[in-house]
Write a protein that holds these residues in place. Sequence first.
Motif, PDB file in Angstrom:
ATOM      1  N   ASP A  28       0.859  -1.182   0.000  1.00  0.00           N
ATOM      2  CA  ASP A  28       0.000   0.000   0.000  1.00  0.00           C
ATOM      3  C   ASP A  28       0.896   1.233   0.000  1.00  0.00           C
ATOM      4  O   ASP A  28       1.601   1.505   0.970  1.00  0.00           O
ATOM      5  CB  ASP A  28      -0.901  -0.002   1.231  1.00  0.00           C
ATOM      6  CG  ASP A  28      -1.898   1.134   1.247  1.00  0.00           C
ATOM      7  OD1 ASP A  28      -1.658   2.172   0.587  1.00  0.00           O
ATOM      8  OD2 ASP A  28      -2.923   1.003   1.928  1.00  0.00           O
ATOM      9  N   GLY A  30      -0.336   4.327  -0.831  1.00  0.00           N
ATOM     10  CA  GLY A  30      -1.256   5.457  -0.881  1.00  0.00           C
ATOM     11  C   GLY A  30      -0.790   6.693  -0.131  1.00  0.00           C
ATOM     12  O   GLY A  30      -1.013   7.810  -0.580  1.00  0.00           O
ATOM     13  N   ASP A  92      -5.275  -3.103  -6.724  1.00  0.00           N
ATOM     14  CA  ASP A  92      -6.089  -2.464  -5.693  1.00  0.00           C
ATOM     15  C   ASP A  92      -5.721  -0.989  -5.601  1.00  0.00           C
ATOM     16  O   ASP A  92      -4.574  -0.608  -5.867  1.00  0.00           O
ATOM     17  CB  ASP A  92      -5.869  -3.128  -4.336  1.00  0.00           C
ATOM     18  CG  ASP A  92      -6.472  -4.515  -4.260  1.00  0.00           C
ATOM     19  OD1 ASP A  92      -7.429  -4.794  -5.006  1.00  0.00           O
ATOM     20  OD2 ASP A  92      -5.984  -5.322  -3.453  1.00  0.00           O
ATOM     21  N   ASP A  94      -4.409   2.450  -4.517  1.00  0.00           N
ATOM     22  CA  ASP A  94      -3.270   2.895  -3.703  1.00  0.00           C
ATOM     23  C   ASP A  94      -2.215   1.815  -3.461  1.00  0.00           C
ATOM     24  O   ASP A  94      -1.492   1.867  -2.477  1.00  0.00           O
ATOM     25  CB  ASP A  94      -3.732   3.441  -2.352  1.00  0.00           C
ATOM     26  CG  ASP A  94      -4.544   4.701  -2.483  1.00  0.00           C
ATOM     27  OD1 ASP A  94      -4.412   5.414  -3.494  1.00  0.00           O
ATOM     28  OD2 ASP A  94      -5.334   5.002  -1.561  1.00  0.00           O
ATOM     29  N   THR A  95      -2.129   0.832  -4.345  1.00  0.00           N
ATOM     30  CA  THR A  95      -1.120  -0.200  -4.160  1.00  0.00           C
ATOM     31  C   THR A  95      -0.180  -0.265  -5.358  1.00  0.00           C
ATOM     32  O   THR A  95      -0.494   0.208  -6.443  1.00  0.00           O
ATOM     33  CB  THR A  95      -1.740  -1.611  -3.990  1.00  0.00           C
ATOM     34  OG1 THR A  95      -2.392  -1.983  -5.198  1.00  0.00           O
ATOM     35  CG2 THR A  95      -2.686  -1.666  -2.819  1.00  0.00           C
TER      36      THR A  95
END
Length: 103
Positions: A28, A30, A92, A94-95
């Motif tokens: 992640d 993000g 996915d 923000d990954t």
Amino acid sequence: MNIDTALLANALLDDAPTAKATTPATIDIGRWDDSTVQGLTDAIIAGADAAGVRLKGIRTDTWGFGKFGIQQDTSNSGKFHGVPVVMTMLADFDTAEFVLEPL
């Protein structure tokens, strides 16, 4: 956010060769700034040979792609230091998925 990119890269690289197959690692990113994303990628690239793997490519969303600071060379991809970075709806939000494979 303070991330030790060298430590994280080493953890990924230490684990990948044991799989003896293509190994995706989804992170992640993000809340990371551009330089942290680029720093992690640089650290993975720098340590890959010694770990017996190569960074095959990176999958991310549109927002993540922007963090690599690269231009698109096709409709959905570009290269960061020679490594393909692909924007995909399969990533996915923000990954970034770093795909490592054995040499």
